[in-house]
Scaffold this active site. Sequence first.
Site, mmCIF file in Angstrom:
data_model
loop_
_atom_site.group_PDB
_atom_site.id
_atom_site.type_symbol
_atom_site.label_atom_id
_atom_site.label_comp_id
_atom_site.label_asym_id
_atom_site.label_seq_id
_atom_site.Cartn_x
_atom_site.Cartn_y
_atom_site.Cartn_z
ATOM 1 N N TYR A 217 0.786 -1.328 -0.007
ATOM 2 C CA TYR A 217 -0.271 -0.006 -0.079
ATOM 3 C C TYR A 217 0.717 1.415 -0.001
ATOM 4 C CZ TYR A 217 -4.334 -2.660 0.961
ATOM 5 O OH TYR A 217 -5.432 -3.602 0.778
ATOM 6 N N HIS A 402 -17.945 -1.005 3.090
ATOM 7 C CA HIS A 402 -16.487 -1.018 3.685
ATOM 8 C C HIS A 402 -16.480 -1.960 4.879
ATOM 9 C CE1 HIS A 402 -12.546 0.382 4.847
ATOM 10 N NE2 HIS A 402 -13.123 0.662 6.203
#
Length: 607
Positions: A217, A402
């Site tokens: 990431y 989410h």
Amino acid sequence: MRTIWAILIVFSFIIINSSLAFVTAFDNKIAESEATLNPSGEFVLKWRVDYSIKKIRFTVTIAKEAPRFTWFSLGFSDRGSLNNSDVCTVWVDYQGVQHITDMHTDSHGNLVRDTLSQDCKNFSFDSKNRVVSFDRKFDTCDVDDFVIKDETVHVIWAHGSDKLFSARGLCLPCTSPQNNGFIRVRLLTVPGLPKQYGQKLSIAVDNLSVPGTDTTYWCKVVRLPSSITQVTHHITQFQSSITKGNEGLVHHMELFYCDTDPDVEIPLYEGNCFAPDRPESTKVCSKVKAAWAMGAPPFIYPAAAGLPLGGPNANSYVMLEVHYNNPEELEDWVDSSGLTFYVTSKRRKFDAAIMELGLEYTDKMAIPPGQKQFTLTGYCTPECTAVGLPREGIVVFGSQLHTHLTGTAVWTRHSRNGMEKRALNSDMHYSTHFQEIRILHRPVRVMPGDFLETTCAYNTENRDNVTVGGHAISDEMCVNYIHYYPATDLEVCKSAISNKALKNYFNFERDWDGMPILDSNSPRNNYLAIRPWTELRVAALHELYVTSTLSMQCNKSDGTRFQGAWEGLLIPTMLPISPEVPHCPIVYAPEDKNDLTRSNVRSYFYF
């Protein structure tokens, strides 16, 4: 546990209504998309959805440098496993004759020919250009076939160079790791959206040497151009810009707005998002402005609305986050991918906005360990929408579901005056690794006094202790970020169990169940003190959550709460929507026509 399965069964009936509505709303419309199947980019999947006949044309283009093979399987499975999957297999026999066979794999990943019907239709193979194509219906009514719905789909693939008399018995998992895999995509994308034009704003990494690790990431903080910071603009469209050849490397990207005062300077950090030297001040860059995932088309805003960006009253910094998927751990990747925005200073009629539905970011909710399926639900109550929404209501046109690592399904139900309407969004094959903002096939109007109920299902079979709610990636969340217009003051409409109900629960566990609970004001510590999590304790906790009173977050965009009594609210009820009549006849497996077990009877829970 019976309560959990009852909820899932009822909701499965609901999906058929909303999904059929999506399809019929776009008759005679075509949607086209593409995605790269493997990180090296040798196999490119394109698909063309025809909503008028509920059919998809799949095309796989094979690069000239790809290895030669005698068979190639493409299909679908529940979570990306090659076992218990549904595939169309293209293969060449020992005499050089080409075949395509509708097959499925058993629990060991071995191919078995479908006996009820062959549903890989209109096969073609262009050997010169190395292109394979075939058609597949959304729902074939074959018990061996996967049903394609408007949610995350795990597309699997495998190939080999074996000399074949028949494709039966081929073992997909037995191929080398480079010769099989899966991707997550949304196959049923929205058709007919007009492209937008305006000033282009590109935010990307620049010749980044991607780390040679499986997953990275990467975060990059940038300052917006002065032309945007001086005057508020509207975002009308955003899309990915992927470095050529890296289509299989870039898994997903998000752009976060740095939510702090306009004059606060943010360090121009670039590096691993989880690096210990990442400046703490960059943590305010957490408000999602855009999200793209592999295979996602451009996100186009309705003609009446745009998402505000910049201006003198907003902070000047944003942060790009790129997720790289590098399973071969190659160290020679160089990337300049990012997101491209179309923005305009000529603002549209309405400001679009983002509202949070679901559960509070709090440790008041928890998921016991060792659970194949455990659900938590967050509520946006009629009391909150009544005071937070305008009289004419709002139009929801997009949604981003989410959770963190253990989430497996998310859905939001919608009701008005106690009567359930179509689901606002649902994904029963949800993955935390595929969190795109999805344009809804049919926008949903939410009125003052409406009720929105967001449920998340979790799998904690690999965890030894309880998972609590919170911000850490090892904690859990349950959120639906809905994109809507016109913008209102209501930004957060979420709930948790009431403080009184939770305190009574912990007191009971300490006084009557003998749990070593020391601090009733620390839910996290209290949950961690409860061990072991027996079936009875798990069932009791779930019953507590679905029957206790609520603590509501009915918050404005400035963080303050709307006036009202938000503690100790009752959970609203809704009358479930009536299920549609199933379009597939009951079909029995040929092995035993008298066997009416669930595995041999066609499920009606899909369109």
